[in-house]
Design a protein around this motif. Structure first.
Motif, PDB file in Angstrom:
ATOM      1  N   MET A   1     -12.791   4.956  16.435  1.00 49.32           N
ATOM      2  CA  MET A   1     -11.917   5.469  17.464  1.00 49.32           C
ATOM      3  C   MET A   1     -11.828   6.971  17.272  1.00 49.32           C
ATOM      4  O   MET A   1     -11.417   7.455  16.236  1.00 49.32           O
ATOM      5  CB  MET A   1     -10.539   4.798  17.342  1.00 49.32           C
ATOM      6  N   SER A   2     -12.225   7.735  18.279  1.00 52.70           N
ATOM      7  CA  SER A   2     -12.179   9.180  18.174  1.00 52.70           C
ATOM      8  C   SER A   2     -10.953   9.722  18.882  1.00 52.70           C
ATOM      9  O   SER A   2     -10.425   9.114  19.804  1.00 52.70           O
ATOM     10  CB  SER A   2     -13.446   9.786  18.765  1.00 52.70           C
ATOM     11  N   THR A   3     -10.521  10.882  18.426  1.00 53.95           N
ATOM     12  CA  THR A   3      -9.366  11.531  19.023  1.00 53.95           C
ATOM     13  C   THR A   3      -9.844  12.363  20.201  1.00 53.95           C
ATOM     14  O   THR A   3     -10.816  13.113  20.078  1.00 53.95           O
ATOM     15  CB  THR A   3      -8.670  12.440  17.981  1.00 53.95           C
ATOM     16  N   PRO A   4      -9.175  12.241  21.375  1.00 57.39           N
ATOM     17  CA  PRO A   4      -9.606  13.021  22.528  1.00 57.39           C
ATOM     18  C   PRO A   4      -9.357  14.503  22.276  1.00 57.39           C
ATOM     19  O   PRO A   4      -8.494  14.873  21.476  1.00 57.39           O
ATOM     20  CB  PRO A   4      -8.730  12.499  23.677  1.00 57.39           C
ATOM     21  N   SER A   8      -5.981  22.258  27.054  1.00 61.06           N
ATOM     22  CA  SER A   8      -5.617  23.667  26.947  1.00 61.06           C
ATOM     23  C   SER A   8      -4.216  23.848  27.512  1.00 61.06           C
ATOM     24  O   SER A   8      -3.733  23.039  28.279  1.00 61.06           O
ATOM     25  CB  SER A   8      -6.626  24.525  27.717  1.00 61.06           C
ATOM     26  N   GLY A   9      -3.552  24.887  27.092  1.00 62.32           N
ATOM     27  CA  GLY A   9      -2.201  25.133  27.572  1.00 62.32           C
ATOM     28  C   GLY A   9      -1.187  24.698  26.547  1.00 62.32           C
ATOM     29  O   GLY A   9      -1.531  24.357  25.412  1.00 62.32           O
ATOM     30  N   PRO A  10       0.094  24.694  26.938  1.00 56.15           N
ATOM     31  CA  PRO A  10       1.152  24.353  25.977  1.00 56.15           C
ATOM     32  C   PRO A  10       1.054  22.898  25.535  1.00 56.15           C
ATOM     33  O   PRO A  10       0.573  22.039  26.263  1.00 56.15           O
ATOM     34  CB  PRO A  10       2.444  24.610  26.754  1.00 56.15           C
ATOM     35  N   ALA A  11       1.499  22.653  24.319  1.00 54.93           N
ATOM     36  CA  ALA A  11       1.485  21.301  23.773  1.00 54.93           C
ATOM     37  C   ALA A  11       2.456  20.417  24.552  1.00 54.93           C
ATOM     38  O   ALA A  11       3.509  20.880  24.985  1.00 54.93           O
ATOM     39  CB  ALA A  11       1.883  21.328  22.301  1.00 54.93           C
ATOM     40  N   PRO A  12       2.099  19.148  24.764  1.00 57.19           N
ATOM     41  CA  PRO A  12       3.016  18.256  25.483  1.00 57.19           C
ATOM     42  C   PRO A  12       4.263  17.995  24.646  1.00 57.19           C
ATOM     43  O   PRO A  12       4.255  18.138  23.429  1.00 57.19           O
ATOM     44  CB  PRO A  12       2.199  16.986  25.680  1.00 57.19           C
ATOM     45  N   VAL A  19       3.794   8.620  24.472  1.00 58.22           N
ATOM     46  CA  VAL A  19       3.430   7.774  25.615  1.00 58.22           C
ATOM     47  C   VAL A  19       1.920   7.775  25.815  1.00 58.22           C
ATOM     48  O   VAL A  19       1.314   6.722  26.043  1.00 58.22           O
ATOM     49  CB  VAL A  19       4.179   8.225  26.884  1.00 58.22           C
ATOM     50  N   HIS A  20       1.298   8.920  25.695  1.00 65.31           N
ATOM     51  CA  HIS A  20      -0.165   9.007  25.834  1.00 65.31           C
ATOM     52  C   HIS A  20      -0.864   8.252  24.702  1.00 65.31           C
ATOM     53  O   HIS A  20      -1.884   7.589  24.920  1.00 65.31           O
ATOM     54  CB  HIS A  20      -0.626  10.462  25.884  1.00 65.31           C
ATOM     55  N   LEU A  21      -0.311   8.339  23.509  1.00 70.38           N
ATOM     56  CA  LEU A  21      -0.875   7.605  22.381  1.00 70.38           C
ATOM     57  C   LEU A  21      -0.737   6.098  22.601  1.00 70.38           C
ATOM     58  O   LEU A  21      -1.672   5.335  22.333  1.00 70.38           O
ATOM     59  CB  LEU A  21      -0.191   8.029  21.079  1.00 70.38           C
ATOM     60  N   LEU A  22       0.412   5.672  23.115  1.00 73.89           N
ATOM     61  CA  LEU A  22       0.611   4.253  23.417  1.00 73.89           C
ATOM     62  C   LEU A  22      -0.406   3.778  24.454  1.00 73.89           C
ATOM     63  O   LEU A  22      -0.977   2.691  24.324  1.00 73.89           O
ATOM     64  CB  LEU A  22       2.037   3.998  23.909  1.00 73.89           C
ATOM     65  N   ARG A  23      -0.646   4.599  25.461  1.00 76.32           N
ATOM     66  CA  ARG A  23      -1.657   4.248  26.468  1.00 76.32           C
ATOM     67  C   ARG A  23      -3.023   4.098  25.819  1.00 76.32           C
ATOM     68  O   ARG A  23      -3.764   3.152  26.107  1.00 76.32           O
ATOM     69  CB  ARG A  23      -1.687   5.308  27.569  1.00 76.32           C
ATOM     70  N   ALA A  24      -3.377   5.026  24.915  1.00 80.29           N
ATOM     71  CA  ALA A  24      -4.671   4.950  24.235  1.00 80.29           C
ATOM     72  C   ALA A  24      -4.762   3.680  23.382  1.00 80.29           C
ATOM     73  O   ALA A  24      -5.813   3.033  23.338  1.00 80.29           O
ATOM     74  CB  ALA A  24      -4.880   6.198  23.372  1.00 80.29           C
ATOM     75  N   VAL A  25      -3.670   3.319  22.728  1.00 77.90           N
ATOM     76  CA  VAL A  25      -3.642   2.084  21.931  1.00 77.90           C
ATOM     77  C   VAL A  25      -3.847   0.882  22.850  1.00 77.90           C
ATOM     78  O   VAL A  25      -4.626  -0.027  22.531  1.00 77.90           O
ATOM     79  CB  VAL A  25      -2.314   1.966  21.144  1.00 77.90           C
ATOM     80  N   ALA A  26      -3.168   0.874  24.002  1.00 75.15           N
ATOM     81  CA  ALA A  26      -3.311  -0.245  24.948  1.00 75.15           C
ATOM     82  C   ALA A  26      -4.761  -0.371  25.415  1.00 75.15           C
ATOM     83  O   ALA A  26      -5.297  -1.482  25.516  1.00 75.15           O
ATOM     84  CB  ALA A  26      -2.379  -0.053  26.134  1.00 75.15           C
ATOM     85  N   VAL A  27      -5.405   0.748  25.670  1.00 73.46           N
ATOM     86  CA  VAL A  27      -6.810   0.721  26.091  1.00 73.46           C
ATOM     87  C   VAL A  27      -7.688   0.150  24.983  1.00 73.46           C
ATOM     88  O   VAL A  27      -8.538  -0.716  25.229  1.00 73.46           O
ATOM     89  CB  VAL A  27      -7.286   2.133  26.514  1.00 73.46           C
ATOM     90  N   GLU A  28      -7.492   0.632  23.751  1.00 72.92           N
ATOM     91  CA  GLU A  28      -8.302   0.133  22.635  1.00 72.92           C
ATOM     92  C   GLU A  28      -8.081  -1.361  22.399  1.00 72.92           C
ATOM     93  O   GLU A  28      -9.033  -2.108  22.151  1.00 72.92           O
ATOM     94  CB  GLU A  28      -7.989   0.910  21.354  1.00 72.92           C
ATOM     95  N   LEU A  29      -6.828  -1.810  22.499  1.00 72.17           N
ATOM     96  CA  LEU A  29      -6.548  -3.239  22.332  1.00 72.17           C
ATOM     97  C   LEU A  29      -7.191  -4.052  23.452  1.00 72.17           C
ATOM     98  O   LEU A  29      -7.706  -5.152  23.212  1.00 72.17           O
ATOM     99  CB  LEU A  29      -5.043  -3.487  22.272  1.00 72.17           C
ATOM    100  N   GLY A  30      -7.174  -3.522  24.662  1.00 65.30           N
ATOM    101  CA  GLY A  30      -7.833  -4.195  25.781  1.00 65.30           C
ATOM    102  C   GLY A  30      -9.334  -4.318  25.560  1.00 65.30           C
ATOM    103  O   GLY A  30      -9.936  -5.365  25.838  1.00 65.30           O
TER     104      GLY A  30
END
Length: 157
Positions: A1-4, A8-12, A19-30
């Motif tokens: 699993m690679s980190t996206p 660019s721009g300010p940090a979220p 929330v974005h990490l949770l989405r990435a986890v959901a995708v990987e689990l899927g």
């Protein structure tokens, strides 16, 4: 699993980052679940059905075909086809209910549990190992957060 790559721009904000990490986890689990389905000649709905039946088994609950279909968003014909397919594969069985012998319930076979554990076991064990690094307060926060997200997703239509 690679980190996206970092945008660019300010940090979220930290909350949005989670929330974005949770989405990435959901995708990987899927994707992991899809690999299991593909390797075992199943549909994605078959895997969801087996998970629902294993959850019911763990909770000591009986699951009728109608209840299973409702949980999966299937109509009666789709549910019958699903249960027939899983029964032919030796992964579920139809049995009489314990409380009401007139009722037919669907139960997961031990073979399905073994098949699932052989594939998902290492991921489950790694997840448990990670959770052992948290104290009771942190585990409560994680549980509350995941429960809240699950409930929000279930209510979003």
């Amino acid at each position: 699993m690679s980190t996206p790559p970092a945008p660019s721009g300010p940090a979220p904000e930290p909350e949005l980052e989670i929330v974005h990490l949770l989405r990435a986890v959901a995708v990987e689990l899927g994707l992991h679940s899809a690999r299991f389905a593909h390797r075992n000649g199943m549909h994605a709905t078959d895997v969801r059905a087996l998970i629902a039946l294993m959850d019911a088994r763990r909770a000591g609950e009986e699951t009728s075909a109608g209840r299973l279909g409702g949980a999966l968003g299937l109509n009666s014909a789709g549910t019958t086809a699903l249960v027939d397919r899983l029964e032919r594969a030796g992964l579920v069985r139809r049995v009489r209910g314990r409380q009401d012998r007139r009722r037919v319930v669907v139960e997961v076979e031990d073979r399905a549990v073994d098949l699932g554990w052989a594939f998902f076991g290492p991921l489950i064990e790694r997840s448990v190992e990670l959770l052992r690094g948290y104290d009771d307060h942190q585990l409560t926060a994680i549980r509350d957060f995941l429960t809240g997200v699950r409930e929000a997703a279930a209510g979003a239509e």
